[in-house]
Design an enzyme around this catalytic site. Structure first.
Site, short mmCIF file in Angstrom:
data_model
loop_
_atom_site.label_atom_id
_atom_site.label_comp_id
_atom_site.label_asym_id
_atom_site.label_seq_id
_atom_site.Cartn_x
_atom_site.Cartn_y
_atom_site.Cartn_z
N ALA A 46 -23.63 -31.14 18.61
CA ALA A 46 -22.19 -31.11 18.31
C ALA A 46 -21.71 -29.67 18.48
O ALA A 46 -21.07 -29.09 17.59
CB ALA A 46 -21.90 -31.66 16.92
N GLY A 64 -18.67 -21.72 17.86
CA GLY A 64 -19.63 -20.90 17.11
C GLY A 64 -21.00 -20.93 17.76
O GLY A 64 -21.65 -19.89 17.95
N HIS A 65 -21.47 -22.14 18.12
CA HIS A 65 -22.76 -22.24 18.82
C HIS A 65 -22.70 -21.50 20.16
O HIS A 65 -23.66 -20.83 20.55
CB HIS A 65 -23.09 -23.70 19.12
CG HIS A 65 -23.35 -24.54 17.92
ND1 HIS A 65 -22.50 -25.54 17.51
CD2 HIS A 65 -24.38 -24.54 17.03
CE1 HIS A 65 -23.00 -26.13 16.44
NE2 HIS A 65 -24.13 -25.54 16.12
N GLN A 110 -34.29 -32.25 6.94
CA GLN A 110 -33.51 -31.26 6.20
C GLN A 110 -32.25 -31.86 5.59
O GLN A 110 -31.44 -31.15 5.00
CB GLN A 110 -33.15 -30.06 7.07
CG GLN A 110 -32.11 -30.31 8.15
CD GLN A 110 -31.90 -29.09 9.03
OE1 GLN A 110 -32.75 -28.74 9.85
NE2 GLN A 110 -30.78 -28.41 8.88
N GLY A 155 -26.62 -18.28 13.31
CA GLY A 155 -25.32 -17.87 12.81
C GLY A 155 -25.41 -17.34 11.39
O GLY A 155 -26.17 -17.87 10.57
O1 PAF Z 1 -28.42 -24.41 11.40
C1 PAF Z 1 -28.79 -25.46 11.96
O2 PAF Z 1 -28.10 -26.03 12.80
C2 PAF Z 1 -30.13 -26.08 11.58
O3 PAF Z 1 -30.40 -25.87 10.22
C3 PAF Z 1 -31.28 -25.57 12.44
C4 PAF Z 1 -31.51 -24.09 12.29
C5 PAF Z 1 -31.00 -25.91 13.91
C6 PAF Z 1 -32.57 -26.28 12.03
O4 PAF Z 1 -32.48 -27.66 12.19
#
Ligand code: PAF
Length: 281
Positions: free
Chosen positions: A29, A33-34, A61, A147
């Site tokens: 997504a 920012g990415h 996570q 980030g």
């Molecule tokens: O910040 C994120 O998008 C996630 O926590 C990461 C670092 C890709 C790990 O799944």
């Protein structure tokens, strides 16, 4: 651009690309920012180097099944954005390619991950550390860009790399914001129009805290009360946590005597947003 889905393919692909290898781990997504992280990765990789982006919505996570299910997954648009940004390799594994059904090893950081999002989301940072270490090992990256918005995540990953002697240089990149101050997040698209209009409040509350510090406020009680008041003015959000923590130890502090971070997480309906600001006495 090469798109790979298997760990073995990623290893083979990385072996045929130039160094340094710079990883941008994401859950997809992709937003501006990415893309700022990718742009920075391109710069540090230089002409000879390779930028690799991972796109993996890491189930271990997530603490809420609904959040995992609702996480946006616009893969075609993500791949197009990576291509346009000069990414050499994209790793898009299925869950089965990342985790054995009977996996029994987890990476746990025990200090920096205790408070804030770690307290609010049990197991979250175990999941982050475990997947990030796997992504480092699979990609053989020399550097990785994260980030600063997820400042606790960044601190935890730096600690993991330090304590486990992981040969990867961690690079933090400033938070990218909308014009109205809202920090970019893949979750922003799930806000209703009314919630989206209200959400810049987070940044305003944090900037008000910085202004209060500049005007002489020093106690956590004052700073937290001011921020709580600003957030309570919205009928749309529910506070998850609000804390003033030391910028290095991430322990809560009662007074601002050295650099600290005012950090918050709020819910707009089911959508959880985080933001923070660094405060200097
Ligand atoms: O910040 C994120 O998008 C996630 O926590 C990461 C670092 C890709 C790990 O799944």
């Amino acid at each position: 651009m090469t798109v790979v889905t298997q760990a073995s393919e990623l290893r083979a692909s990385m072996a045929s690309h130039g160094q340094p290898r710079v990883l941008v781990p994401t859950m997809g997504a992709l937003h501006a920012g990415h893309l700022a992280l990718v742009q920075h990765a391109r710069e540090v990789a230089g002409a000879e180097g390779t930028v690799v982006v991972s796109i993996f919505v890491n189930p271990i996570q997530f603490d809420r099944a609904g959040d995992l299910a609702a996480y946006p997954r616009p893969l075609a648009a993500d791949l197009a954005a990576c291509r346009a940004a000069g990414v050499a390799v994209v790793f898009v594994p299925e869950v089965a390619a990342m985790y054995y059904p009977d996996r029994s090893v987890t990476v746990t950081e025990t200090q920096l991950s205790r408070g804030l999002c770690g307290a609010a989301r049990p197991g979250h940072f175990d999941g982050v550390c475990t997947v990030v270490l796997k992504l480092f090992l699979l990609s053989g990256c020399d550097m990785a860009v994260f980030g600063n918005k997820d400042f606790q995540q960044l601190a935890v990953i730096r600690r993991m790399v330090r304590d486990l002697d992981v040969p990867v240089t961690i690079i933090g990149h400033p938070t990218v914001r909308e014009a109205d101050g809202l920090a970019l997040s893949s979750r922003n698209v799930r806000l209703s129009a009314a919630q989206r209009a209200d959400a810049p409040r987070l940044r305003q509350v944090l900037l008000a805290a910085r202004a209060a510090v500049q005007a002489g406020a020093r106690t956590a009680a004052d700073l937290l009360a001011g921020a709580r008041h600003g957030l309570a003015a919205s009928p749309l959000l529910r506070l998850d946590y609000l804390a003033l923590v030391d910028a290095d130890s991430l322990e809560e502090v009662a007074r601002l005597e050295r650099p600290a971070v005012l950090a918050m997480a709020v819910f707009y309906g089911e959508v959880r947003l985080i933001d923070h600001i660094r405060l200097e006495p």
